[in-house]
Design an enzyme around this catalytic site. Structure first.
Site, PDB file in Angstrom:
ATOM      1  N   HIS A  88      42.900  46.237  37.758  1.00  0.00           N
ATOM      2  CA  HIS A  88      42.344  45.525  38.903  1.00  0.00           C
ATOM      3  C   HIS A  88      40.900  45.994  39.128  1.00  0.00           C
ATOM      4  O   HIS A  88      40.583  47.171  38.961  1.00  0.00           O
ATOM      5  CB  HIS A  88      43.177  45.835  40.148  1.00  0.00           C
ATOM      6  CG  HIS A  88      42.758  45.084  41.360  1.00  0.00           C
ATOM      7  ND1 HIS A  88      43.242  43.841  41.665  1.00  0.00           N
ATOM      8  CD2 HIS A  88      41.895  45.406  42.356  1.00  0.00           C
ATOM      9  CE1 HIS A  88      42.697  43.424  42.794  1.00  0.00           C
ATOM     10  NE2 HIS A  88      41.867  44.356  43.235  1.00  0.00           N
ATOM     11  N   ASP A 104      47.467  45.587  36.804  1.00  0.00           N
ATOM     12  CA  ASP A 104      47.137  45.240  38.192  1.00  0.00           C
ATOM     13  C   ASP A 104      48.417  44.908  38.929  1.00  0.00           C
ATOM     14  O   ASP A 104      49.171  44.023  38.501  1.00  0.00           O
ATOM     15  CB  ASP A 104      46.194  44.032  38.197  1.00  0.00           C
ATOM     16  CG  ASP A 104      45.718  43.637  39.587  1.00  0.00           C
ATOM     17  OD1 ASP A 104      46.156  44.246  40.580  1.00  0.00           O
ATOM     18  OD2 ASP A 104      44.904  42.704  39.671  1.00  0.00           O
ATOM     19  N   SER A 112      40.013  39.479  44.342  1.00  0.00           N
ATOM     20  CA  SER A 112      40.969  40.279  45.106  1.00  0.00           C
ATOM     21  C   SER A 112      41.161  39.662  46.492  1.00  0.00           C
ATOM     22  O   SER A 112      41.559  38.501  46.600  1.00  0.00           O
ATOM     23  CB  SER A 112      40.488  41.724  45.162  1.00  0.00           C
ATOM     24  OG  SER A 112      41.507  42.594  45.580  1.00  0.00           O
TER      25      SER A 112
END
Length: 310
Positions: free
Chosen positions: A282, A252, A157
């Site tokens: 995600h 995501d 991320s």
């Protein structure tokens, strides 16, 4: 495909518990809840040979590093791993389980950088800390017992975003030399308006509101998002960057920009392996304790890193 049954079960638990989205909480509440959720889903932390806490000079003051060593001797390769959390949440504790598994599976020393968080320290503070951490590792390789010719960087991320930014900075600065980059569902463009951003608005999952909340904290001025160190997809050229492994998730909002970055790397002549995990949300990479695909993705990442760092 539909949300994977294991991920759907997690979503149902959040719904039943009335769990509010992180972006509706205070920063202190969000930081505590994020760490608690990650620890609950990460699985039992693996034992490693040793874990050492270091403090080295950083651009904003003392910079904490956490060093994981496997149960093996010799001059080992090193992985610089950058935790996620939207540049706003997180700490080396956030990525602890991931760092332990990769240390063992790759057979490398793993170093986690405790970079400064926004909004207290907005862009480019985190980037500068990560650069400082990488340069310290390369300059002190003998002390660390690692091979300065076998350094990889990875992150998930926001950590993936910082890993990509580091490769750009290292190319421009002439080092340190990086052998590989592991980018797990990275943010790559602050102004992304992709189908995956528009499609994902489920408040029980990481969604487009989450993305906007994190970017809002990270950038003191939205114009800073045009800087390639914030939005690597905007770099004029990606030529000469290290080979990459890019992992994305179907459910995501960051999916499309991560995959666009993989395509852009490939178009620039950088060897890339892109793997999308269908049915996954995600954050799944950090949920290896409850999601089979989280464990599989970590194994895949370890295989790629081990091959790159031979």
């Amino acid at each position: 495909m539909p949300l994977h049954p294991q991920a759907e079960a997690m979503r149902a638990q959040r719904a039943a518990a009335g769990t509010p989205p992180l972006y509706t909480r205070t920063l202190a509440e969000a930081r505590a809840a994020d760490l608690a959720d990650i620890r609950a889903a990460a699985g039992n932390p693996e034992s490693v040979g040793s874990v050492e806490e270091l403090t080295v000079p950083g651009p904003g003051g003392p910079l904490p590093l956490r060093v994981y060593r496997p149960e093996r001797d010799g001059r080992l390769p090193v992985l610089l791993y950058l935790f996620g959390g939207g540049w706003t949440l997180g700490s080396p504790d956030t990525g602890d389980a991931i760092c332990r598994r990769l240390t063992n599976a790759v057979g490398c020393v793993t170093v986690s950088v405790g970079y400064r968080l926004a909004p207290e320290h907005p862009f480019p503070a985190a980037v500068h800390d990560v650069i400082a951490g990488a340069e310290w590792i390369a300059a002190n390789a003998a002390e660390l017992g690692v091979d300065p010719e076998r350094i990889a960087v990875g992150g998930d991320s926001a950590g993936g975003n910082l890993a990509a930014a580091l490769t750009l900075a290292a190319r421009e600065r002439g080092g340190p030399a990086l052998r590989h980059q592991l980018l797990v569902y990275p943010n790559t463009d602050h102004a992304a308006d992709t189908p995956s951003v528009r499609e994902h608005d489920d408040p029980l999952l990481f969604n487009r509101r989450s993305v906007a909340w994190y970017w809002g904290h990270y950038l003191a001025d939205p114009a800073d998002g045009a800087d390639p160190l914030a939005s690597p997809l905007r770099a004029p050229s990606l030529a000469g960057l290290p080979p990459a492994t890019v992992i994305t998730a179907e459910y995501d909002p960051l999916r499309d920009e991560g995959e666009a970055y993989a395509r852009a790397l490939r178009a620039a002549g950088v060897p890339v392996e892109l793997r999308r995990y269908d049915g996954m949300p995600h954050g799944f990479f950090a949920m290896a304790g409850v999601l089979d695909d989280g464990r599989d993705a970590q194994r895949h990442a370890a295989d790629r890193l081990r091959e790159a760092l031979r």
